[in-house]
Enzyme design. Structure first.
Site, PDB file in Angstrom:
ATOM      1  N   ARG A 231      34.447  41.769  38.859  1.00 30.39           N
ATOM      2  CA  ARG A 231      34.231  40.908  40.017  1.00 30.39           C
ATOM      3  C   ARG A 231      34.953  41.500  41.226  1.00 30.39           C
ATOM      4  NH1 ARG A 231      36.569  35.848  39.994  1.00 30.39           N
ATOM      5  NH2 ARG A 231      35.274  35.235  41.743  1.00 30.39           N
TER       6      ARG A 231
ATOM      7  N   LYS B 123      44.822  37.945  30.918  1.00 31.40           N
ATOM      8  CA  LYS B 123      43.359  38.008  30.841  1.00 31.40           C
ATOM      9  C   LYS B 123      42.866  38.712  29.572  1.00 31.40           C
ATOM     10  CE  LYS B 123      39.442  39.161  33.825  1.00 31.40           C
ATOM     11  NZ  LYS B 123      38.980  39.197  35.208  1.00 31.40           N
TER      12      LYS B 123
ATOM     13  N   ARG C  45      45.108  32.080  42.394  1.00 28.41           N
ATOM     14  CA  ARG C  45      46.439  32.513  41.909  1.00 28.41           C
ATOM     15  C   ARG C  45      47.334  31.311  41.730  1.00 28.41           C
ATOM     16  NH1 ARG C  45      46.594  37.849  44.215  1.00 28.41           N
ATOM     17  NH2 ARG C  45      44.565  38.591  43.563  1.00 28.41           N
TER      18      ARG C  45
HETATM   19  C1  BTN Z   1      35.639  40.423  35.855  1.00 33.41           C
HETATM   20  O1  BTN Z   1      36.012  41.119  36.796  1.00 33.41           O
HETATM   21  O2  BTN Z   1      36.374  39.568  35.354  1.00 33.41           O
HETATM   22  C2  BTN Z   1      34.252  40.584  35.256  1.00 33.41           C
HETATM   23  C3  BTN Z   1      34.183  41.747  34.335  1.00 33.41           C
HETATM   24  C4  BTN Z   1      32.823  41.977  33.718  1.00 33.41           C
HETATM   25  C5  BTN Z   1      32.776  43.265  32.922  1.00 33.41           C
HETATM   26  C6  BTN Z   1      31.507  43.409  32.148  1.00 33.41           C
HETATM   27  S1  BTN Z   1      31.573  44.696  30.944  1.00 33.41           S
HETATM   28  C7  BTN Z   1      29.865  44.514  30.649  1.00 33.41           C
HETATM   29  C8  BTN Z   1      29.205  44.302  31.997  1.00 33.41           C
HETATM   30  N1  BTN Z   1      28.903  45.566  32.636  1.00 33.41           N
HETATM   31  C9  BTN Z   1      29.610  45.752  33.735  1.00 33.41           C
HETATM   32  O3  BTN Z   1      29.553  46.763  34.454  1.00 33.41           O
HETATM   33  N2  BTN Z   1      30.423  44.701  33.949  1.00 33.41           N
HETATM   34  C10 BTN Z   1      30.244  43.689  32.947  1.00 33.41           C
END
Ligand code: BTN
Length: 321
Positions: free
Chosen positions: A118, A183, A318
Site C-alpha cells: 500500500r 504486522k 498510527r
Molecule cells: C500492504 O502494504 O500492507 C499490502 C501488501 C500486499 C502485498 C501482496 S503480495 C501479493 C500481491 N502482489 C503484490 O504485488 N502485492 C500483493
C-alpha cells in the site's frame, strides 16, 4: 532446465547424486553443478557430500498447484478458474491486472521482484518463505457495491488462519493483519474498469510465513511471521488452501452480502479500538480516539470536533505513543 526444476527434486531435503539429478532433468552433471550455483540467488544453499551427492538441509517448502487443487473442498473448486504458480514474478497483482480479466483467477509466486505494498511501498518478497497470493474477480454494480470489501478480506484472512490454529490476530484499519502490535500481513486491492458499472478487482494478499531475518532487514516496521505466531511450521500449500476456501466464497457473494455481513466481525478484531491515534495523509494529520468503522468500512475517529469518518486512500493510522 531451470534452477527451479532442480529445486523441486532437492526440496525433499534428501541427498541426490549429481548423476541422478542429471538423469531426472535430462542434462549433464556439469550442467547440474552450474545450476546449483544459482541457488545462492534464491537465498538457498545446497550442501555437497562426496559419495552422497547434494541436499538442501531441512528441505524447501515449495508451493504446488496440484497439491493445492486436490486439497480444496468440493464446494470451493467451482469458484476457481485458473491457478498459476510462478517461481519468480514482478508482482502477482500486476500479473492479474495486466494478463487476466475474469473471476476466480488466482496467481501465486515463490518470489516477487517488485511486490507492491500500500501507499507505493515495496512488499518484501523473498523466495519460498511467505505467501504472495492474488485473486481476480469481476463485479457489476460499480464501486459502491464494493464498499468495505478490503476490510471484509482482512476478516476472511484472519478466519482462514484461525482455522489453522493461528490465533490472537487483529486488524489495523483498513486491512493490515496484526499480532500484538506488529504486522503479519497486508492486503492490496486494485481495481480496473468502470467505477459505476462493470469493474474488476484484484485482491493481493501478502503474509509472512517463515521470513528470513536477512530479507526482513528491508522491512521498515515491526513484523512477525506465521511460524512465530503458531509456534510451529505450517506448510504454505495448506495456508493457501485455507485462504482460498474463505476468499473465493467471499468474493462470489459480496455483491449480495456487502460489508454488513462482516462489520461486526471486523470490529471484534479491531486492534486500535479506543486508542488514541493519528491519521496521516500526505498533507494532514488528524488526532482522535479510534471508534471502529461505519457501515461502509470508513474509519471512525472521535476528535475534538466530534465523531468523524475517514474513507480509504493514501492514509496511514498510527498509535499515539
Ligand atoms: C500492504 O502494504 O500492507 C499490502 C501488501 C500486499 C502485498 C501482496 S503480495 C501479493 C500481491 N502482489 C503484490 O504485488 N502485492 C500483493
Amino acid at each position: 532446465m531451470t534452477v527451479y526444476e532442480i529445486l523441486r527434486v532437492l526440496a525433499d531435503g534428501k541427498f541426490h547424486s549429481g548423476e541422478e539429478l542429471g538423469q531426472a532433468l535430462g542434462v549433464s552433471r556439469t550442467a547440474v553443478w552450474k545450476h546449483l550455483q544459482k541457488l545462492d540467488d534464491l537465498g538457498l544453499e545446497a550442501e555437497s557430500v562426496k559419495g552422497r551427492g547434494y541436499r538442501i538441509e531441512g528441505g524447501v517448502d515449495l508451493l504446488d498447484a496440484e497439491v493445492i487443487w486436490k486439497a480444496l473442498p468440493a464446494d470451493i473448486k467451482p469458484l476457481l478458474s485458473v491457478l498459476d504458480v510462478f517461481p519468480d514474478i514482478g508482482s502477482t497483482n500486476h500479473f492479474l491486472m495486466s494478463e487476466k480479466t475474469g473471476s476466480g483467477e488466482v496467481c501465486l509466486a515463490e518470489r516477487q521482484s517488485s511486490g507492491r505494498g500500500r501507499r507505493g511501498r515495496l512488499w518484501v518478497s523473498p523466495f519460498a518463505r511467505n505467501i504472495y497470493l492474488s485473486v481476480s474477480w469481476s463485479f457489476n454494480g460499480g464501486a459502491q457495491a464494493l464498499e468495505g470489501l478490503s476490510l471484509a478480506i482482512g476478516v476472511a484472512v484472519i478466519k482462514a488462519l484461525e482455522g489453522l490454529s493461528v490465533v490472537g490476530l487483529s486488524l489495523k484499519w483498513p486491512n493490515d493483519i496484526y499480532y500484538h502490535g506488529v504486522k503479519l500481513g497486508g492486503v492490496l486491492l486494485e481495481m480496473s474498469g468502470d467505477v459505476s458499472g462493470d469493474c474488476r478487482v484484484v485482491t493481493g494478499i501478502g503474509l509472512n510465513v517463515n521470513m528470513p531475518v536477512i530479507a526482513a532487514e528491508a522491512i521498515d516496521q515491526g513484523w512477525v511471521d506465521i511460524y512465530a505466531v503458531a509456534g510451529r511450521p505450517i506448510e504454505r500449500n495448506e495456508i493457501v488452501v485455507a485462504l482460498l476456501s474463505k476468499l473465493l466464497p467471499l468474493l462470489a457473494g459480496y455483491s449480495d452480502a456487502g460489508f454488513n455481513d462482516y462489520r461486526q466481525q471486523w470490529l471484534s478484531y479491531d486492534a486500535f479500538k479506543g486508542r488514541s491515534v493519528r491519521l496521516l495523509s500526505a498533507d494532514n494529520v488528524v488526532r482522535g480516539v479510534a471508534a471502529g468503522v461505519d457501515e461502509s468500512g470508513a474509519l471512525l475517529l472521535q476528535t475534538e470536533q466530534g465523531l468523524k469518518s475517514f474513507s480509504g486512500g493514501e492514509v496511514s493510522l498510527r498509535a499515539e505513543t
